[in-house]
Write a protein that holds these residues in place. Structure first.
Motif, mmCIF file in Angstrom:
data_model
loop_
_atom_site.group_PDB
_atom_site.id
_atom_site.type_symbol
_atom_site.label_atom_id
_atom_site.label_comp_id
_atom_site.label_asym_id
_atom_site.label_seq_id
_atom_site.Cartn_x
_atom_site.Cartn_y
_atom_site.Cartn_z
ATOM 1 N N ASP A 169 0.824 -1.219 0.000
ATOM 2 C CA ASP A 169 0.000 0.000 0.000
ATOM 3 C C ASP A 169 0.855 1.265 0.000
ATOM 4 O O ASP A 169 0.386 2.334 0.411
ATOM 5 C CB ASP A 169 -0.954 0.029 1.204
ATOM 6 N N THR A 170 2.114 1.152 -0.442
ATOM 7 C CA THR A 170 2.958 2.336 -0.582
ATOM 8 C C THR A 170 3.419 2.466 -2.036
ATOM 9 O O THR A 170 3.231 1.552 -2.846
ATOM 10 C CB THR A 170 4.201 2.268 0.329
ATOM 11 N N ASP A 171 4.053 3.582 -2.342
ATOM 12 C CA ASP A 171 4.540 3.803 -3.702
ATOM 13 C C ASP A 171 5.752 2.944 -4.037
ATOM 14 O O ASP A 171 6.187 2.916 -5.196
ATOM 15 C CB ASP A 171 4.910 5.280 -3.891
ATOM 16 N N TRP A 172 6.322 2.258 -3.045
ATOM 17 C CA TRP A 172 7.532 1.472 -3.283
ATOM 18 C C TRP A 172 7.231 0.070 -3.803
ATOM 19 O O TRP A 172 8.154 -0.618 -4.255
ATOM 20 C CB TRP A 172 8.340 1.352 -1.981
ATOM 21 N N VAL A 173 5.993 -0.371 -3.755
ATOM 22 C CA VAL A 173 5.668 -1.746 -4.117
ATOM 23 C C VAL A 173 6.090 -2.057 -5.547
ATOM 24 O O VAL A 173 6.773 -3.063 -5.811
ATOM 25 C CB VAL A 173 4.163 -2.017 -3.929
ATOM 26 N N ALA A 174 5.709 -1.226 -6.491
ATOM 27 C CA ALA A 174 6.007 -1.500 -7.900
ATOM 28 C C ALA A 174 7.511 -1.523 -8.154
ATOM 29 O O ALA A 174 8.008 -2.380 -8.897
ATOM 30 C CB ALA A 174 5.340 -0.446 -8.787
ATOM 31 N N ARG A 175 8.246 -0.608 -7.521
ATOM 32 C CA ARG A 175 9.698 -0.573 -7.731
ATOM 33 C C ARG A 175 10.376 -1.806 -7.141
ATOM 34 O O ARG A 175 11.296 -2.368 -7.738
ATOM 35 C CB ARG A 175 10.270 0.708 -7.129
ATOM 36 N N LEU A 176 9.939 -2.204 -5.951
ATOM 37 C CA LEU A 176 10.520 -3.393 -5.326
ATOM 38 C C LEU A 176 10.220 -4.642 -6.157
ATOM 39 O O LEU A 176 11.101 -5.489 -6.365
ATOM 40 C CB LEU A 176 9.974 -3.562 -3.916
ATOM 41 N N GLU A 177 8.997 -4.761 -6.647
ATOM 42 C CA GLU A 177 8.637 -5.931 -7.441
ATOM 43 C C GLU A 177 9.381 -5.939 -8.773
ATOM 44 O O GLU A 177 9.792 -7.006 -9.256
ATOM 45 C CB GLU A 177 7.131 -5.965 -7.669
ATOM 46 N N ARG A 178 9.547 -4.767 -9.377
ATOM 47 C CA ARG A 178 10.277 -4.707 -10.636
ATOM 48 C C ARG A 178 11.726 -5.136 -10.443
ATOM 49 O O ARG A 178 12.276 -5.922 -11.228
ATOM 50 C CB ARG A 178 10.222 -3.287 -11.209
ATOM 51 N N THR A 179 12.370 -4.637 -9.397
ATOM 52 C CA THR A 179 13.757 -5.027 -9.121
ATOM 53 C C THR A 179 13.852 -6.504 -8.770
ATOM 54 O O THR A 179 14.769 -7.202 -9.213
ATOM 55 C CB THR A 179 14.322 -4.179 -7.972
ATOM 56 N N GLY A 180 12.881 -7.010 -7.997
ATOM 57 C CA GLY A 180 12.865 -8.428 -7.686
ATOM 58 C C GLY A 180 12.748 -9.285 -8.930
ATOM 59 O O GLY A 180 13.416 -10.327 -9.060
#
Length: 353
Positions: free
Chosen positions: A291-302
């Motif tokens: 539920d934060t703006d970091w979810v998409a970036r973390l998933e993309r890097t993962g």
């Protein structure tokens, strides 16, 4: 006539002589059925004994396991992942013993039960928990997002499940300000520490710093042992917002790239490093940063890291059938490609720093 009168006597003698053999044969034939009936009758008792044995095994202290040589990146303390709710974790053998270690273990287990009972009494035992060690804050969060319980937190030590290395809080520059002060006589870092050893060191540190409770939290990469104090069910702030994960990502990727550049670790170890980091970022996206703006970036890097891990071939039938060359060590060309890809990910995350 004499022969006819002797015949019955002869038959009777023959039957008497054969009777023991006949009974033995009958008993041998009936033995399997008798054993089967006995086993069926005893089955409930055996199942009960097995259940008790399994329960005793679950309550026993962790066993020593062989560890791989991979050194996975540790999470930054303020972003240490704290997963779904569970009671305070302190699995230990409760067999009476006079040793100081067993006495200490029973004492901390009792405190853990006391903490959990307080959470149950206030309806917070199923709430998720989070930690922000920069602020020294440990909280339980209700399903609606409100902080239900709060405590002051200090890091005692961290233990890598992959490398079996335990590091005290004061020895890590990224978390030294959030941890306990140096304890005289305690090494800053210890190698070849198993699960039971990690618990013992953490409990001794908690004793030394006068902690009220000892709490273990885990991430895909490491265990974090925290000292909790000043527990309150009337938190000062009703909200919790995790810090930015930039330091977490940059530190972890830097350690993987350093391992590749040193060419001191086998290909399997490098692949395990990258895979573990990928899993860790997905884990952060699902829990601490959901539920934060970091979810998409973390998933993309993962996802990028998962793809890089698959570039390193495994010694399998399919790899041989596909004509892939499987060596113990990374080929130079592949090592350069992986290092360059990790550098690009670092550059992307550096922009957010």
């Amino acid at each position: 006539m004499a022969n006819r009168s002797a015949a019955p006597n002869k038959r009777a003698a023959t039957e008497r002589a054969a009777a023991p053999n006949k009974r033995a044969a009958t008993e041998r034939a009936a033995a399997p059925n008798k054993r089967a009936a006995t086993e069926r009758a005893a089955a409930p008792r055996l199942r009960g004994a097995k259940a008790r044995a399994d329960e005793k095994a679950r309550a026993a202290p962790p066993k020593r396991r062989a560890r791989s040589g991979v050194r996975k990146a540790a999470s930054e303390a303020d972003d240490a992942e704290l997963g779904p709710p569970r009671p305070p974790e302190l699995d230990w053998d409760d067999t009476p013993s006079d040793s100081a270690e067993e006495t200490r273990a029973r004492g901390w287990a009792a405190r853990g039960e006391e903490l959990f009972q307080q959470l149950v009494d206030h309806g917070a035992s199923l709430h998720e928990y989070r930690a922000d060690l920069k602020e020294g804050r440990f909280v339980w969060i209700a399903p609606g997002g409100r902080v239900s319980v709060e405590a002051r937190a200090r890091l005692l030590c961290s233990w890598s499940r992959a490398t079996s290395v335990l590091v005290m809080a004061w020895a890590d520059p990224l978390v030294s300000g959030a941890g306990i002060e140096r304890i005289d006589g305690v090494p800053a870092e210890q190698d070849s520490v198993d699960e039971q050893g990690a618990w013992q060191i953490a409990m001794a540190a908690a004793d030394a710093c006068g902690a009220a409770y000892l709490y273990r939290v885990s991430s895909p990469l490491a265990w974090y042992f925290l000292a909790l104090d000043d527990l309150t069910f009337s938190p000062r702030r009703a909200s919790f917002h995790p810090g930015a994960p930039v330091g977490l990502v940059l530190r972890a990727i830097g350690e993987v790239r350093e391992a590749i550049g040193s060419r001191a670790e086998p290909a399997d170890v490098i692949r395990d490093r990258i895979s573990a980091l990928s899993d860790s970022l997905f884990h952060h996206a699902r829990y601490a940063y959901r539920d934060t703006d970091w979810v998409a970036r973390l998933e993309r890097t993962g996802g990028c890291l998962m793809h890089l891990a698959k570039r390193i071939p495994r010694a399998s039938y399919s790899a041989i059938a596909a004509g892939q060359r499987v060596d113990e060590w990374l080929e130079r060309e592949l090592a350069v490609e992986l290092s360059n890809a990790l550098s690009l990910i670092e550059d992307e995350w550096s922009l957010f720093g």
